[in-house]
Design an enzyme around this catalytic site. Sequence first.
Site: not given
Ligand code: BES
Ligand code: MN
Length: 505
Positions: A284, A358
């Site tokens: 990230k 997931r």
């Molecule tokens: N933990 C994150 C989602 C999240 C984002 C929670 C902002 C709280 C605040 C999750 O694991 C994630 O990174 N999801 C990705 C999925 C994508 C790679 C398909 C996302 O939402 O960008």
């Molecule tokens: Mn994630």
Amino acid sequence: MNVHVKTGKLADLAAEGLVVGVYEGEQAPVGLAAEVDGAIGGVIAAVLKAGDFKGKANSTIVLHAPANQLKRVALVGLGKPGEATLETLRQAAGKGTTALRDLNVKAVTVGLLAEAQRGWKAGGEAYDARQAAQAVAEGSLLSLFQMNDYRTRDRDELKSVDQVTFWAADGEDALKAGVEAAQVITDAITLARELIVHPSNFATATHMAEVAVKAGKAAGFDVTVFEKADLERMKMGGILAVNQGSVEPPKFIVMEYHGGAKGEAPIAIVGKGITFDTGGISIKPGEGMDKMKYDMAGGAAAIAIMIAAARLGVKKNLVGLVPATDNMPSGSAFKPGDIFTSYNGMTVEVLNTDAEGRMVLCDAIAYAIKDKKAAAVIDMATLTGACVIALGTEAVGVLGNNQGLVDQLLKSGDKTGDRGWQMPLWKEYNELLRSDIADMKNIGGREAGTITAACFLQRFAGDTPWCHLDIAGTAWTEKEKPYRPKGPTGVPVRMVLDTIQNWPL
Ligand code: BES
Ligand code: MN
Ligand code: ZN
């Protein structure tokens, strides 16, 4: 925190600070406000007459009555009486309580119960005195959450309340029952909020497991913790893949509460327990990454729900499951393109290591069904940034394969204030998960991210009634709300608990 319940005449009440409600449009004090006004020499009447306080929802003004045994009176606006709901009471109680806390009042007395009745007589939501008492106590107690464990200097400047008293002229039994239930629920939510707000160097998977074990002993449920070696033996490929890059051992926390008939299939409550989500190799951006300490909010909620259900003596069998690990990049981390085999044997091609939630949930959902023969599964997860974009911080994303279960959760959400909004799970979305090489990919592409994430989980739920709650936007708030201070909210503990209490659907 000392919590008391008191009934009797206002004349016998002494208070450092008393919270009193006023509805919008009341030109002169009514009910308790009128009684208090008499005791403190007409100040409330004067404030209302001057238009200094209009009773707008969640507005507050603190009045002083130095010579009186009611030292301060916090008026709190309840909005229009015809629009009053339990949530009005929760929010007003929270606002009134924190208004006094901010003045460093140590003992707060809340007297909002008479107003509940005025609201529903004027056409607001109808509920009984016990429910009203519970709502008032929930709002007040939840509003006081603070995390000061890491402040070592100037601690005398911190403002906190030591004692809250819930007062009403009469109706002691209902008041007591409501406040007692609220205490159990808010204690559990406070534990969840603390787990969430603690950073990942403290709140590791190991720490979460320890908290669950201790809570199980105190509240009366069994806890088994599967270690990395157990997960390898069981072939929980999803959790293991996510944990691959970490130096912290994974834990799969299994909590079992037997409140129902022997042999009755349990309801499974699954919570995502990613103690920190860097994104892994699909790392990230740095900005705001610190917030990813709350990626275990679903897991914390699962522990809290087990505690509250056990302490309330809910007559159901429950299984709480928390797959816990952090998601780290390193030389041993799982990589885009890797394929893993989940607990139920299905293969998953990892196209983004940041779609890790997931991957741990799929093993847990499969375990709930295969090993625990769950009657239904509810999972809670900070799963997608897309959910934050779609619904903001007001609504939990609700998706499921059983409309009865979805409807009950939505209803519980409206009732408890942990509100949710349904999104579709049409098969066209599901097709976006097709992989060229394995049974499925772990991402569906840029569009409809919350839905494709849920589609992924749905494949593991099969025919078992299942509902997914995406709490990415609601588990944490940057903007202070009436009984949700800035930080971890404890959503969706009260929503899911209410659904469990209303089982069977
Ligand atoms: N933990 C994150 C989602 C999240 C984002 C929670 C902002 C709280 C605040 C999750 O694991 C994630 O990174 N999801 C990705 C999925 C994508 C790679 C398909 C996302 O939402 O960008
Ligand atoms: Mn994630
Ligand atoms: Zn995550």
